[in-house]
Design an enzyme around this catalytic site. Structure first.
Site, PDB file in Angstrom:
ATOM      1  N   GLU A   1     -23.173   9.411 116.714  1.00 30.06           N
ATOM      2  CA  GLU A   1     -22.324   8.537 115.886  1.00 30.06           C
ATOM      3  C   GLU A   1     -21.594   7.614 116.852  1.00 30.06           C
ATOM      4  O   GLU A   1     -20.601   8.009 117.459  1.00 30.06           O
ATOM      5  CB  GLU A   1     -21.321   9.368 115.080  1.00 30.06           C
ATOM      6  CG  GLU A   1     -21.938  10.298 114.052  1.00 30.06           C
ATOM      7  CD  GLU A   1     -22.442   9.564 112.814  1.00 30.06           C
ATOM      8  OE1 GLU A   1     -22.273   8.326 112.721  1.00 30.06           O
ATOM      9  OE2 GLU A   1     -23.011  10.232 111.940  1.00 30.06           O
TER      10      GLU A   1
ATOM     11  N   CYS B   1     -14.780   2.994 114.133  1.00 29.14           N
ATOM     12  CA  CYS B   1     -16.150   2.645 114.523  1.00 29.14           C
ATOM     13  C   CYS B   1     -16.844   1.707 113.538  1.00 29.14           C
ATOM     14  O   CYS B   1     -17.570   0.810 113.922  1.00 29.14           O
ATOM     15  CB  CYS B   1     -16.965   3.924 114.645  1.00 29.14           C
ATOM     16  SG  CYS B   1     -16.846   4.939 113.163  1.00 29.14           S
TER      17      CYS B   1
ATOM     18  N   PRO C   1     -22.227   3.750 125.561  1.00 27.11           N
ATOM     19  CA  PRO C   1     -22.603   4.188 126.918  1.00 27.11           C
ATOM     20  C   PRO C   1     -22.617   5.714 127.071  1.00 27.11           C
ATOM     21  O   PRO C   1     -23.523   6.282 127.678  1.00 27.11           O
ATOM     22  CB  PRO C   1     -21.538   3.556 127.819  1.00 27.11           C
ATOM     23  CG  PRO C   1     -20.992   2.414 127.033  1.00 27.11           C
ATOM     24  CD  PRO C   1     -21.101   2.787 125.593  1.00 27.11           C
TER      25      PRO C   1
ATOM     26  N   GLU D   1     -23.884  12.164 109.180  1.00 23.83           N
ATOM     27  CA  GLU D   1     -22.842  13.129 108.844  1.00 23.83           C
ATOM     28  C   GLU D   1     -22.491  12.902 107.376  1.00 23.83           C
ATOM     29  O   GLU D   1     -22.736  11.827 106.825  1.00 23.83           O
ATOM     30  CB  GLU D   1     -21.615  12.909 109.747  1.00 23.83           C
ATOM     31  CG  GLU D   1     -21.974  13.210 111.183  1.00 23.83           C
ATOM     32  CD  GLU D   1     -20.805  13.302 112.149  1.00 23.83           C
ATOM     33  OE1 GLU D   1     -19.946  12.421 112.132  1.00 23.83           O
ATOM     34  OE2 GLU D   1     -20.793  14.272 112.938  1.00 23.83           O
TER      35      GLU D   1
ATOM     36  N   ASN E   1     -10.215   8.813 117.689  1.00 21.34           N
ATOM     37  CA  ASN E   1      -9.625   8.031 116.595  1.00 21.34           C
ATOM     38  C   ASN E   1      -9.405   8.822 115.299  1.00 21.34           C
ATOM     39  O   ASN E   1      -8.476   8.553 114.555  1.00 21.34           O
ATOM     40  CB  ASN E   1     -10.444   6.768 116.333  1.00 21.34           C
ATOM     41  CG  ASN E   1     -11.880   7.043 115.989  1.00 21.34           C
ATOM     42  OD1 ASN E   1     -12.388   8.143 116.219  1.00 21.34           O
ATOM     43  ND2 ASN E   1     -12.562   6.065 115.436  1.00 21.34           N
TER      44      ASN E   1
HETATM   45  N1  LIG Z   1     -19.995   6.305 114.539  1.00 22.65           N
HETATM   46  C1  LIG Z   1     -18.939   7.072 114.400  1.00 22.65           C
HETATM   47  O1  LIG Z   1     -18.845   7.901 113.492  1.00 22.65           O
HETATM   48  C2  LIG Z   1     -17.768   6.938 115.347  1.00 22.65           C
HETATM   49  C3  LIG Z   1     -16.546   7.496 114.992  1.00 22.65           C
HETATM   50  C4  LIG Z   1     -15.472   7.370 115.862  1.00 22.65           C
HETATM   51  C5  LIG Z   1     -15.602   6.683 117.063  1.00 22.65           C
HETATM   52  N2  LIG Z   1     -16.800   6.137 117.384  1.00 22.65           N
HETATM   53  C6  LIG Z   1     -16.940   5.369 118.647  1.00 22.65           C
HETATM   54  O2  LIG Z   1     -16.267   6.038 119.702  1.00 22.65           O
HETATM   55  C7  LIG Z   1     -15.801   5.101 120.664  1.00 22.65           C
HETATM   56  C8  LIG Z   1     -14.359   5.399 121.010  1.00 22.65           C
HETATM   57  O3  LIG Z   1     -14.195   6.743 121.305  1.00 22.65           O
HETATM   58  P1  LIG Z   1     -14.026   7.280 122.801  1.00 22.65           P
HETATM   59  O4  LIG Z   1     -13.353   6.241 123.640  1.00 22.65           O
HETATM   60  O5  LIG Z   1     -13.418   8.616 122.708  1.00 22.65           O
HETATM   61  O6  LIG Z   1     -15.543   7.394 123.269  1.00 22.65           O
HETATM   62  P2  LIG Z   1     -16.121   8.042 124.614  1.00 22.65           P
HETATM   63  O7  LIG Z   1     -17.576   7.844 124.571  1.00 22.65           O
HETATM   64  O8  LIG Z   1     -15.369   7.555 125.787  1.00 22.65           O
HETATM   65  O9  LIG Z   1     -15.750   9.590 124.494  1.00 22.65           O
HETATM   66  C9  LIG Z   1     -16.165  10.364 123.399  1.00 22.65           C
HETATM   67  C10 LIG Z   1     -16.196  11.827 123.796  1.00 22.65           C
HETATM   68  O10 LIG Z   1     -17.196  12.020 124.774  1.00 22.65           O
HETATM   69  C11 LIG Z   1     -16.666  12.727 125.888  1.00 22.65           C
HETATM   70  N3  LIG Z   1     -17.432  12.296 127.057  1.00 22.65           N
HETATM   71  C12 LIG Z   1     -17.204  11.226 127.847  1.00 22.65           C
HETATM   72  N4  LIG Z   1     -18.165  11.141 128.788  1.00 22.65           N
HETATM   73  C13 LIG Z   1     -19.021  12.178 128.592  1.00 22.65           C
HETATM   74  C14 LIG Z   1     -20.214  12.627 129.225  1.00 22.65           C
HETATM   75  N5  LIG Z   1     -20.732  11.986 130.269  1.00 22.65           N
HETATM   76  N6  LIG Z   1     -20.836  13.721 128.745  1.00 22.65           N
HETATM   77  C15 LIG Z   1     -20.342  14.377 127.672  1.00 22.65           C
HETATM   78  N7  LIG Z   1     -19.212  14.011 127.027  1.00 22.65           N
HETATM   79  C16 LIG Z   1     -18.557  12.916 127.481  1.00 22.65           C
HETATM   80  C17 LIG Z   1     -15.198  12.339 125.886  1.00 22.65           C
HETATM   81  O11 LIG Z   1     -14.421  13.268 126.601  1.00 22.65           O
HETATM   82  C18 LIG Z   1     -14.900  12.337 124.402  1.00 22.65           C
HETATM   83  O12 LIG Z   1     -14.674  13.643 123.921  1.00 22.65           O
HETATM   84  C19 LIG Z   1     -15.986   3.748 120.029  1.00 22.65           C
HETATM   85  O13 LIG Z   1     -17.114   3.112 120.562  1.00 22.65           O
HETATM   86  C20 LIG Z   1     -16.212   4.070 118.568  1.00 22.65           C
HETATM   87  O14 LIG Z   1     -16.924   3.090 117.863  1.00 22.65           O
HETATM   88  C21 LIG Z   1     -17.880   6.262 116.562  1.00 22.65           C
HETATM   89  C1  LIG Z   2     -12.807   7.271 107.495  1.00 26.67           C
HETATM   90  N1  LIG Z   2     -13.324   6.003 107.990  1.00 26.67           N
HETATM   91  C2  LIG Z   2     -12.273   4.995 107.892  1.00 26.67           C
HETATM   92  C3  LIG Z   2     -14.450   5.564 107.178  1.00 26.67           C
HETATM   93  C4  LIG Z   2     -13.674   6.110 109.410  1.00 26.67           C
HETATM   94  C5  LIG Z   2     -14.848   6.986 109.724  1.00 26.67           C
HETATM   95  C6  LIG Z   2     -14.929   7.375 111.182  1.00 26.67           C
HETATM   96  C7  LIG Z   2     -15.043   6.231 112.124  1.00 26.67           C
HETATM   97  O1  LIG Z   2     -14.404   5.993 113.113  1.00 26.67           O
END
Ligand SMILES: NC(=O)c1ccc[n+]([C@@H]2O[C@H](COP(=O)([O-])OP(=O)(O)OC[C@H]3O[C@@H](n4cnc5c(N)ncnc54)[C@H](O)[C@@H]3O)[C@@H](O)[C@H]2O)c1
Ligand SMILES: C[N+](C)(C)CCCC=O
Length: 427
Positions: free
Chosen positions: A187, A221, A168, A401, A90
């Site tokens: 995160e 997120c 997950p 972060e 994202n």
């Molecule tokens: N808290 C935060 O700062 C933050 C920021 C952005 C997105 N997110 C979260 O991310 C999710 C969406 O992103 P997504 O669909 O890319 O998530 P995802 O968990 O499917 O994938 C994230 C990353 O992990 C890798 N990955 C997948 N399975 C793996 C494994 N078994 N071992 C190691 N790496 C693996 C993927 O290739 C990708 O690079 C949402 O739940 C969102 O809330 C959190």
């Molecule tokens: C820059 N924002 C909008 C706070 C998003 C932080 C990263 C989360 O997905």
């Protein structure tokens, strides 16, 4: 390199990003589908992050501690070694900067794996680091999906893992990290509450609710997707939110006036629409949007566009209120008292963010103190100054972060105990 030398290189990288803002933002828009308007903001946050950690690099230091008899100790803040960064799709460029900024400032190397859905812009970041003087091999990009991520996490030479993604996957990362006794920053996702009290400035509260839900097609997120509205202003607030949501310009993300681009891919679009369908079946009312959007431009007709959606008549036990949708779907929930709304706001496995709109300053601070969330906003939402630590409570993860706090997660302390007298042996 010394901290000051690292600072100089990182400032140069920040300068290049600033100078190439337009080109990188365009690349990010093509990479992710978000509007160019937003991509520019992401790029600004990215160079600001590198600039901020450049500033800290030269000031990293331990302490000197006096001990009895003239002896003393001191601590050294040392790098961890090779850190792995794994990113979500994202905020591809920004996430890579949020990880590499503190990692490189502390003297680590980083191997970064972007999401396979957004592989491109981080490669540009690597090129920029090289142009800026980062030694060859210090920041590396490895492309791939889950299998590649696993290999990186399990590699014996890796000292730390910083992961951004879903809960997950976060669990799997933590298991792999545990096997190697590696520190991990997680995160993860969220389902954050945004609480609007009736004394709030309505104009700001409405703008805040849109900011909390519709940036990057709702794929954020920390979005405040559970919008709790004090019943007294429910109708006025809802009417205004719906009116403004319907005016969001959707379409070609490269056009200047577009404010919502395309979702990341077809399966994700279907998933988001599945949540809306289920919400209707469970009794929620679609107040606007939720349907596919087909732009007039024929070359975009198969794009993953949808109209941003506001759901009314929501109840706390509905799936759309409990689960992270990660799309442009806002759920509005009425409330009557502060005590009630806090209990409901905290009744979730997630704890990434939360927000409150009110003119009552005491109430505002009381409410955020009671919210079980890592990132709280008063009278705004989803702004991200790099000076402020960002991260979750509960299932939304741990570690931070941004801000000075991130330094703790990319360095380790060595303690040195110095004897100035003779050894008093027990033997
Ligand atoms: N808290 C935060 O700062 C933050 C920021 C952005 C997105 N997110 C979260 O991310 C999710 C969406 O992103 P997504 O669909 O890319 O998530 P995802 O968990 O499917 O994938 C994230 C990353 O992990 C890798 N990955 C997948 N399975 C793996 C494994 N078994 N071992 C190691 N790496 C693996 C993927 O290739 C990708 O690079 C949402 O739940 C969102 O809330 C959190
Ligand atoms: C820059 N924002 C909008 C706070 C998003 C932080 C990263 C989360 O997905």
């Amino acid at each position: 390199m010394s901290g000051m030398e690292r600072c100089r290189v990182m400032l140069e990288a920040a300068r290049i990003i600033r100078e190439q803002r337009e080109e990188i933002a365009t690349m990010e828009t093509i990479n992710n589908g978000k509007s160019i308007f937003e991509a520019r903001v992401d790029i600004d946050i990215s160079w600001q992050c590198l600039e901020y950690y450049a500033g800290l690099a030269g000031s990293l230091a331990g302490e000197h501690i006096q001990l009895p008899g003239g002896s003393f100790g001191y601590t050294r803040r040392e790098p961890l070694g090779v850190c792995v960064g794994i990113g979500a799709w994202n905020y591809p460029f920004q996430i890579a900067c949020w990880k590499s900024g503190p990692a490189l400032a502390c003297g680590n190397a980083m191997v970064y794996k972007p999401s396979p859905f957004t592989p491109i812009s981080v490669v540009r970041l690597a090129e920029i680091f090289t142009e800026a003087g980062v030694p060859k091999g210090l920041f590396n990009v490895v492309q791939g999906g889950a299998a590649t991520g696993q290999l990186l996490c399990q590699h014996p030479d890796v000292a730390k893992i910083s992961f951004t993604g879903s809960v997950p996957t976060g669990m799997k990362i933590m298991e792999m990290a545990a096997k190697g006794i590696k520190p991990v920053t997680l995160e993860l996702g969220g389902k954050s509450p945004l609480i609007i009290f009736s004394d709030a400035d309505l104009e700001n509260a409405v703008k805040g609710a849109l900011m909390a839900n519709f940036l990057t097609q709702g794929e954020v997120c920390c979005n405040g997707t559970r919008v709790f509205v004090e019943r007294k202003i429910l109708d006025t607030f809802t009417k205004e939110v719906v009116k403004r949501t319907q005016k969001i310009k959707i379409g070609d993300p490269l056009l200047e006036d577009t404010r919502m681009g395309a979702l990341i891919n077809r399966p994700h679009l279907n998933r988001v629409q599945g949540f809306i369908k289920q919400a209707k079946e469970q009794g929620a009312e679609v107040l606007c949007g939720g349907d596919l959007y087909v732009p007039d431009d024929p070359k975009l007709k198969n794009g993953y566009y949808m109209r941003p959606c506001v759901l009314g008549n929501c109840k706390d036990d509905m799936t759309c209120v409990k689960e992270e949708i990660f799309g442009p779907v806002m759920a509005i929930l009425p409330f009557d008292t502060e005590e009630e709304v806090l209990e409901r706001a905290n009744a979730t496995k997630f704890g990434l963010a939360g927000g409150v709109f009110t003119r009552d300053i005491q109430k505002a601070h009381r409410v955020v103190a009671a919210l079980k969330a890592g990132m709280c906003f008063i009278n705004n939402y989803n702004v991200s100054p790099v000076e402020l630590p960002f991260g979750g409570y509960k299932s939304s993860g741990f570690g931070r972060e941004n801000g000075r706090a991130a330094i703790e997660y990319y360095s380790q302390l060595k303690t040195v105990c110095v004897e100035m007298g003779d050894v008093e042996s027990a033997f």
